[in-house]
Design a protein around this motif. Structure first.
Motif, PDB file in Angstrom:
ATOM      1  N   VAL A   1     -22.446  20.712  15.036  1.00  0.00           N
ATOM      2  CA  VAL A   1     -22.505  19.885  13.831  1.00  0.00           C
ATOM      3  C   VAL A   1     -22.786  20.811  12.652  1.00  0.00           C
ATOM      4  CG1 VAL A   1     -23.692  17.997  12.650  1.00  0.00           C
ATOM      5  CG2 VAL A   1     -23.277  17.877  15.130  1.00  0.00           C
ATOM      6  N   THR A   2     -21.885  20.794  11.681  1.00  0.00           N
ATOM      7  CA  THR A   2     -21.948  21.762  10.598  1.00  0.00           C
ATOM      8  C   THR A   2     -21.618  21.081   9.280  1.00  0.00           C
ATOM      9  OG1 THR A   2     -21.128  23.955   9.920  1.00  0.00           O
ATOM     10  CG2 THR A   2     -19.544  22.510  11.014  1.00  0.00           C
ATOM     11  N   GLY A   3     -21.408  21.862   8.215  1.00  0.00           N
ATOM     12  CA  GLY A   3     -21.120  21.276   6.908  1.00  0.00           C
ATOM     13  C   GLY A   3     -20.335  22.218   6.040  1.00  0.00           C
TER      14      GLY A   3
ATOM     15  N   VAL B   1     -25.365  20.946  22.271  1.00  0.00           N
ATOM     16  CA  VAL B   1     -25.233  20.659  20.844  1.00  0.00           C
ATOM     17  C   VAL B   1     -25.946  21.719  20.011  1.00  0.00           C
ATOM     18  CG1 VAL B   1     -25.642  18.955  19.031  1.00  0.00           C
ATOM     19  CG2 VAL B   1     -25.136  18.205  21.382  1.00  0.00           C
ATOM     20  N   SER B   2     -25.256  22.203  18.989  1.00  0.00           N
ATOM     21  CA  SER B   2     -25.872  23.110  18.021  1.00  0.00           C
ATOM     22  C   SER B   2     -25.726  22.524  16.627  1.00  0.00           C
ATOM     23  CB  SER B   2     -25.247  24.507  18.084  1.00  0.00           C
ATOM     24  OG  SER B   2     -23.870  24.466  17.731  1.00  0.00           O
ATOM     25  N   LEU B   3     -26.633  22.912  15.748  1.00  0.00           N
ATOM     26  CA  LEU B   3     -26.648  22.471  14.356  1.00  0.00           C
ATOM     27  C   LEU B   3     -26.660  23.698  13.470  1.00  0.00           C
ATOM     28  CD1 LEU B   3     -27.207  20.352  12.032  1.00  0.00           C
ATOM     29  CD2 LEU B   3     -29.639  20.831  12.454  1.00  0.00           C
ATOM     30  N   GLU B   4     -25.705  23.787  12.544  1.00  0.00           N
ATOM     31  CA  GLU B   4     -25.690  24.865  11.562  1.00  0.00           C
ATOM     32  C   GLU B   4     -26.228  24.314  10.252  1.00  0.00           C
ATOM     33  OE1 GLU B   4     -21.712  26.407  11.436  1.00  0.00           O
ATOM     34  OE2 GLU B   4     -21.933  27.450  13.351  1.00  0.00           O
ATOM     35  N   THR B   5     -27.385  24.850   9.819  1.00  0.00           N
ATOM     36  CA  THR B   5     -28.058  24.329   8.633  1.00  0.00           C
ATOM     37  C   THR B   5     -28.453  25.462   7.700  1.00  0.00           C
ATOM     38  OG1 THR B   5     -29.979  23.068   7.860  1.00  0.00           O
ATOM     39  CG2 THR B   5     -30.237  24.316   9.909  1.00  0.00           C
ATOM     40  N   SER B   6     -28.508  25.153   6.418  1.00  0.00           N
ATOM     41  CA  SER B   6     -28.788  26.161   5.399  1.00  0.00           C
ATOM     42  C   SER B   6     -30.217  26.669   5.434  1.00  0.00           C
ATOM     43  CB  SER B   6     -28.512  25.573   4.013  1.00  0.00           C
ATOM     44  OG  SER B   6     -29.429  24.526   3.735  1.00  0.00           O
ATOM     45  N   GLY B   7     -31.122  25.925   6.039  1.00  0.00           N
ATOM     46  CA  GLY B   7     -32.525  26.305   6.016  1.00  0.00           C
ATOM     47  C   GLY B   7     -33.250  25.819   4.781  1.00  0.00           C
TER      48      GLY B   7
END
Length: 230
Positions: free
Chosen positions: A87-89, A112-118
């Motif tokens: 899951v990304t953006g 499941v992995s999540l790509e987030t800006s922090g």
């Protein structure tokens, strides 16, 4: 006129009260980054991001998209028949529906992995999710958006990514890794900004310093270039 809270709620729910998310695209490709690099992966790209990193390669996800229920997203991902889901953006956590989506994907037994800006709180993310947290360097133009309170929340299976634009970024990132002992909390990834730093130069710096981090390049760009949906 509806209150702002009610307007936001109605846009994120369908008439039956089901959670909806604004989706830019859902596609299948090889994972190009993180410790799962190379695995066939279903990507769910959410629309919208509060940051404006100067090297962003997914600005097309800032606006537009279509509303989908969590159930519809899960059905679309299921049709791809992959073991891994990312899951990304954009910035996925900017949509409150991201949290139930992540849990639903985990419940369906995907990895499941999540790509987030922090820049947003990761504390409420389902514990089964691999959180890939991008710490913004000065060269990104968004270093002031880093949420440092996220670092103590990292677990062994989480990952931290730095996109390095130049030597100053590299030295800054090395200092952050050492100050917060990030290599003891999670896997640390250093990636060159594609248009600003030759990959071999970053690799040479890492070899010279023996820093406890993993070098990575964006595999999908090596294979297909900067093409949406790949």
């Amino acid at each position: 006129m509806k209150p702002a809270a009610d307007q936001a709620r109605s846009s994120a729910e369908n008439p039956d009260g089901e959670t909806r998310l604004k989706i830019t695209e859902i596609f299948c490709s090889l994972q190009g980054e993180s410790s799962s690099v190379g695995w066939p992966t279903s990507f769910v790209r959410l629309t919208g991001c509060p940051l404006r990193c100067q090297y962003c390669d997914t600005a097309y996800a800032f606006h537009g998209g279509q509303w989908m229920t969590v159930a519809a997203i899960v059905d679309t991902v299921r049709a791809h028949a992959t073991r891994h889901v990312c899951v990304t953006g954009g910035e996925p956590l900017a949509q409150k529906g991201c949290l139930p989506l992540l849990s639903a994907l985990c419940d369906a037994d995907w990895r499941v992995s999540l790509e987030t800006s922090g820049a947003l709180d990761i504390g409420s993310v389902d514990a089964r999710v691999v959180r890939v947290v991008d710490i913004k360097t000065p060269g990104s133009g968004e270093v002031q958006r880093n949420r440092w309170d996220n670092l103590p929340l990292l677990r062994d299976h989480d990952e931290v990514k730095f996109v390095i634009c130049n030597r100053d970024d590299y030295d800054w990132a090395c200092g952050v890794v050492r100050e917060h002992a990030l290599d003891r909390r999670a896997t640390v990834l250093f990636s060159p900004s594609q248009s600003e730093l030759p990959a071999a130069e970053l690799a040479d710096w890492l070899l010279a310093d023996r820093l406890p981090v993993r070098f990575q390049m964006q595999l999908h760009k090596v294979l297909w270039g900067n093409v949406p949906g790949r």
